[in-house]
Design an enzyme around this catalytic site. Structure first.
Site, PDB file in Angstrom:
ATOM      1  CG  HIS A 460      -2.010  -0.960   1.215  1.00  0.00           C
ATOM      2  ND1 HIS A 460      -3.251  -0.726   0.668  1.00  0.00           N
ATOM      3  CD2 HIS A 460      -2.049  -2.212   1.696  1.00  0.00           C
ATOM      4  CE1 HIS A 460      -4.011  -1.794   0.830  1.00  0.00           C
ATOM      5  NE2 HIS A 460      -3.308  -2.722   1.449  1.00  0.00           N
ATOM      6  CE  LYS A 657      -6.627  13.818   0.423  1.00  0.00           C
ATOM      7  NZ  LYS A 657      -6.547  12.915  -0.682  1.00  0.00           N
ATOM      8  NE  ARG A 658      -3.863  10.051  10.296  1.00  0.00           N
ATOM      9  CZ  ARG A 658      -3.659   9.153  11.255  1.00  0.00           C
ATOM     10  NH1 ARG A 658      -4.588   8.256  11.534  1.00  0.00           N
ATOM     11  NH2 ARG A 658      -2.552   9.155  11.955  1.00  0.00           N
ATOM     12  CE  LYS A 663      -2.543  10.749   3.228  1.00  0.00           C
ATOM     13  NZ  LYS A 663      -3.281   9.914   2.259  1.00  0.00           N
ATOM     14  CB  THR A 770     -10.198   4.885  -1.292  1.00  0.00           C
ATOM     15  OG1 THR A 770      -9.722   5.173   0.021  1.00  0.00           O
ATOM     16  CG2 THR A 770      -9.515   3.632  -1.823  1.00  0.00           C
ATOM     17  CE  LYS A 774     -14.067   5.871   0.506  1.00  0.00           C
ATOM     18  NZ  LYS A 774     -13.183   5.849   1.685  1.00  0.00           N
TER      19      LYS A 774
END
Ligand code: NBG
Length: 928
Positions: A460, A657-658, A663, A770, A774
């Site tokens: 992952h 998100k985290r 990110k 992911t 969504k």
């Protein structure tokens, strides 16, 4: 000493409570030790390896007993207390069970009232919302359990190959609504409770999230279980039942993250079934002894005896998972650690009572807390203990189930597939080898061939710092036998590499499972690759990097075929139907049926209506409703310091998100500052042209991740200043919100309300993502880099014209990093200005941020924020321009959603079933 086998008595009790069909061989051997198959001696094993299984004793017994064939009577009489000699008794059982399964209005009402009185000891006079939720949940659970038992019995009878999904994380969120929807009981419950003076739908909010995961990896596991159940696959999830799930995040002083424990089990959890008799011993520490033949450590024959010094017990808690529109209900078995049962009375007499109690408590510690690290290993001894505890219990359970089939070991890979969700459970590879060699006397090579055919590994992440490595010294102390086995696995593996590439010592060093250095480390990812038959990445670009970079030597050695791609998916049931009932209803109305919920590619038919004016209007109306509802939530629950309601007419721009440097939430907030500065200096006329935006952030930082916490602080600082700007006109154009404690339930609220969402990781760093799926499924557009699943999403919706792309490509990143580091290219003036504004104190004392910002403009911009920044605001301008044309925007939104068929988790698990597991659906027989 090998962990003591359960006593005969335990095994009998255990079998009685086993919901999996209760088929248990009644041979002496089995009852004495239900982990035992053909293992009297090495030789009998080899005989057993090829021997066909003995005829099913049990089946014959059942046929004698039952007039209607074995399906109706899967119980072995030798393990039941019930006197079934009279067929009428059995018929009575069956009849009453049928009555219990009934879901007509009055049955629901009876069951609800029964739980109000007998489970909760309450009455209609003192039933608050939480009590009503509990009673309803227990009633729904009753239904769930009946179907669950039938499914497990059906699997036992059909005896297919099963897949076991091993994950240290399952981020389930809430259960009740999803459950009644999947089982098609929402209306029935709603009606039944309405007649009793209660609004069923309002009870959903009483439920606490089951948050046994950090982020995408744990949520993916939950989505996959939903899809596996929906598609009737014979699958079982295994995980840990943490007493504390992911911490609760609060924002202190309006800017800093503080963590509070998430004691989610404060009240009883109706969605689990405690299986106190499904318990296994798990050992730690201790010493290793050569076996009687003195073979330990000798190549080819490394059997040995491990005598652990400490034992704890793993007790099972089962969580039923209903599929959508099927009677299949799967199971996630979560292990909880408990002290061993026997209480040492001598220590009490020796005056060591307190010490003894403390030791028992230590046992419970193993599963007490989920490590709150996403994409960063914790490196703590207790974490390694969790991992071994998990695989040790899980394998005992899997092998017990296999042993009941009375098959030779050669059949193991035909009955058992184990999927490793990242490297966290990869000690399972070593444990299976140990059990086969040390406990069952298999030859090393034979055992190893079985191990490799059983396991598959999902990678992952390719971030180097996120790959798990454990110090050899720690492993040696905690799991001395396993460490030896790892050395042996490595030895034989490197030998075979050296045969292929003689004299290439550099290659051996690179590929070794043991990393040499000032401290020897075990590279868990390499162990997982070597011990598995297939390795998969989670989006095409990621799988390509896995094959061509991360495991390049391994792909060269094993061949490319070992490395496959399975692009992640999400369950459309939770992420559209449950989260966004308004959009779900609109889609169903337009498509003429809700078949899309089981075949998401049906959505492509929406394309035909992308320009349909009525449809567009309805589509926009849904989005508006969802934005208003989020605005209301923010007003009520987020500390808005008197800033007034959020303008739900504005464009909602979301990044949830985290928090992680890769990110790039930092780039987002710097972009916000850039926009703020521009609006500040814009004339009244220019301002008229500006699209009002609400920037919504959410996400947790790992408690020990300093920079991530600093980013949260900066976002909140910027938010506090912008939202309090004295210029009221400006405040209409830009607003920042930080929603604390991001969770699955909050995601269900936030995602349907987004116009644009940000997936802006440095290319090549986000394995898949992911939430991007969504958002798009809910008609939100993307702004993003060519990273992870963004790439495939763009392809499926019809190209990047339908999304907003910017930034460097993955193949440019290495070069750019070198440039940034050594050549120090010119920094864009807009970026400099933003950094200067922060450093000047415009957002309060800048000292906490100075280092972080200076690093970006010197040699520390590993995630290339300075490189991608110029094109980022430019992409945001394209977003604004598109949003101004609402017709065009709506068309894009519909087309985005219409292209999402591929991203259903149903497709993903079908891919796994075909490409990796070799399993088939095992649908329940039609109900009589
Ligand atoms: C995460 C990735 C995400 C991906 C999820 C699920 C880890 C180690 N990896 O990009 O960062 O979507 O896994 O595959 O948590």
């Amino acid at each position: 000493m090998v962990p003591p086998p359960p006593s005969a008595n335990t095994a009998v009790n255990y079998a009685k409570n086993e919901f999996e069909g209760n088929i248990m061989s009644s041979t002496e051997g089995d009852l004495k030790d239900d982990r035992m198959v053909f293992h009297d001696s090495h030789d009998t094993f080899l005989a057993g390896y090829n021997k066909s299984p003995p005829p099913g004793l049990l089946l014959r017994k059942i046929e004698k007993l039952s007039p209607r064939g074995p399906e109706d009577l899967p119980l072995d009489q030798s393990i039941t207390e019930v006197d079934l000699s009279n067929i009428a008794t059995l018929e009575l059982w069956n009849k009453i069970r049928k009555d219990c399964e009934s879901v007509d209005t009055s049955s629901i009402q009876r069951s609800f009232v029964n739980h109000v009185y007998s489970t909760l000891a309450r009455t209609p006079y003192n039933l608050d919302e939480f009590g009503a939720y509990q009673a309803a949940a227990h009633s729904v659970r009753d239904q769930l359990i009946h179907k669950w038992i039938s499914t497990q019995q059906h699997f036992t009878r059909s005896n297919p190959k099963r897949v076991y999904y091993l994950s240290l994380e399952f981020l389930m969120g809430r259960t009740m609504q999803n459950c009644v929807i999947n089982m098609d009981m929402e209306e029935a419950y709603s009606k039944a409770l309405r007649e009793m003076g209660l609004a069923f739908e309002t009870l959903y909010d009483q439920e606490t999230d089951a948050a046994l995961g950090n982020g995408g990896l744990g949520r993916l596991a939950a989505c996959y279980m939903d899809s596996l159940a929906t598609l009737d696959y014979p699958a079982l999830g295994y995980g840990l039942r943490y007493t504390y799930g992911i911490f609760e995040q609060r924002i202190r002083n309006g800017e800093d993250q503080v963590e509070y424990p998430d004691y989610w089990l404060r009240f009883t959890n109706p969605w689990e079934v405690a299986r106190v008799d499904v318990a296994y011993p798990v050992g730690f520490y201790g010493s290793v002894h050569n076996d009687s033949a003195g073979r330990a450590g000798q190549p080819g024959q490394p059997a040995a005896r491990w005598e652990p010094a400490e034992f704890v017990q793993a007790v099972a808690y089962d969580v039923p998972i209903p599929g959508y529109d099927t009677d299949t209900v799967l199971n996630i078995r979560l292990w909880s650690s408990k002290p061993q049962r026997q209480f040492d009375l001598s220590s009490f007499n020796d005056g060591e009572y307190e010490k003894s109690v403390a030791e028992k408590q230590r046992a419970e510690n193993i599963t007490s807390v989920l490590y709150p690290n996403d994409n960063t290993p914790a490196g703590k001894e207790l974490r390694l203990k969790q991992q071994y505890f998990f695989v040790c219990a899980t394998l005992q359970d899997i092998l017990r189930r296999f042993s009941k089939l009375n098959l030779p070991w050669s059949e193991l890979p035909n009955k058992v597939g184990i999927q490793l969700n990242d490297t966290h459970p990869s000690l399972g590879i070593v444990e299976l080898q140990r059990v086969l060699v040390d406990e069952h006397g298999l030859e090393w090579d034979i055992a190893w061939a079985l191990v490799q055919r059983v396991y598959a590994y999902t990678n992952h992440t390719v971030l180097p710092e996120a790959l798990e490595c454990w110090p050899v010294s720690l492993m040696e102390r905690l799991l001395p036998r396993h460490m030896r086995i790892i050395f042996d696995i490595n030895l034989y593996f490197l030998r075979s590499v050296e045969q292929r590439f003689p004299g290439d010592y550099e290659r051996l060093r690179r590929m070794s499972i043991i990393e040499e250095g000032h401290q020897q480390m075990v590279r868990m990812a390499y162990l997982a690759v070597v011990g598995s038959h297939t390795v998969n990445g989670v989006a095409r670009i990621h799988s390509d990097l896995v094959r061509s970079k991360l495991f390049r030597d391994f792909a060269e050695f094993y061949g490319d075929d070992k490395f496959v791609n399975i692009t992640n998916g999400i369950t459309p049931r939770r992420w559209l139907h449950v989260a966004n009932p308004q959009l779900s209803a609109l889609i169903t109305k337009r498509l003429g049926s809700n078949r899309w919920l089981k075949d998401l590619t049906e959505l492509s038919r929406l394309k035909a209506f992308a320009d349909d004016e009525d449809f567009q209007q309805e589509w926009r109306q849904v989005k508006r409703t969802r934005k208003e509802s989020l605005a209301e939530y923010i007003q009520k629950h987020v500390d808005t310091a008197g800033e007034g309601p959020v303008n739900s007419e504005a464009l909602f721009d979301v990044q949830v998100k985290r928090i992680h440097e890769y990110k790039r939430q930092l780039m987002n907030i710097l972009g916000v500052v850039h926009r703020y500065l521009r609006i500040k200096e814009a004339s009244a006329e220019e301002r008229r042209d500006i699209v009002p935006r609400v920037f919504i952030f959410g996400g947790k930082a790992a408690p020990g991740y300093h920079t991530a916490k600093l980013i949260i602080k900066l976002i909140n600082r910027v938010k506090n200043v912008i939202n309090a700007d004295p210029d009221a006109e400006l405040r209409k154009l830009i607003r920042v919100v930080y929603i604390p404690n991001y969770s699955v339930t909050l995601a269900e609220r936030i995602i349907p309300a987004s116009d644009i969402s940000e997936h802006i990781s440095t290319a090549g760093t986000e394995a898949s993502g992911t939430s991007n799926m969504k958002f798009v499924l809910n008609g939100g557009l993307l702004i993003g880099t060519r990273d992870g699943a963004n790439v495939e999403i763009a392809e499926h919706i019809g190209g990047w014209d339908l999304a907003f792309e910017f930034g460097a490509k993955a193949e440019e990143v290495d070069d750019l990093r070198n440039k940034v580091r050594y050549l120090r290219p010119e920094i864009h003036p807009a970026f400099r200005r933003v950094v200067e504004a922060i450093k000047s104190g415009q957002f309060g004392d800048s000292s906490p941020f100075v280092n972080m910002l200076d690093r970006l403009v010197s040699d520390g911009d590993y995630y290339l924020i300075t490189v991608d920044f110029p094109s980022y605001p430019e992409a945001q301008e394209r977003v604004d321009a598109a949003y101004k044309d609402q017709k065009k925007w709506t068309r894009m939104s519909i087309e985005n959603c219409a292209g999402m068929g591929f991203f259903s988790a149903d497709r993903s698990v079908q891919d796994y079933a075909k490409k990796i597991w070799g399993i088939n659906p095992c649908p329940p027989p039609p109900s009589k």
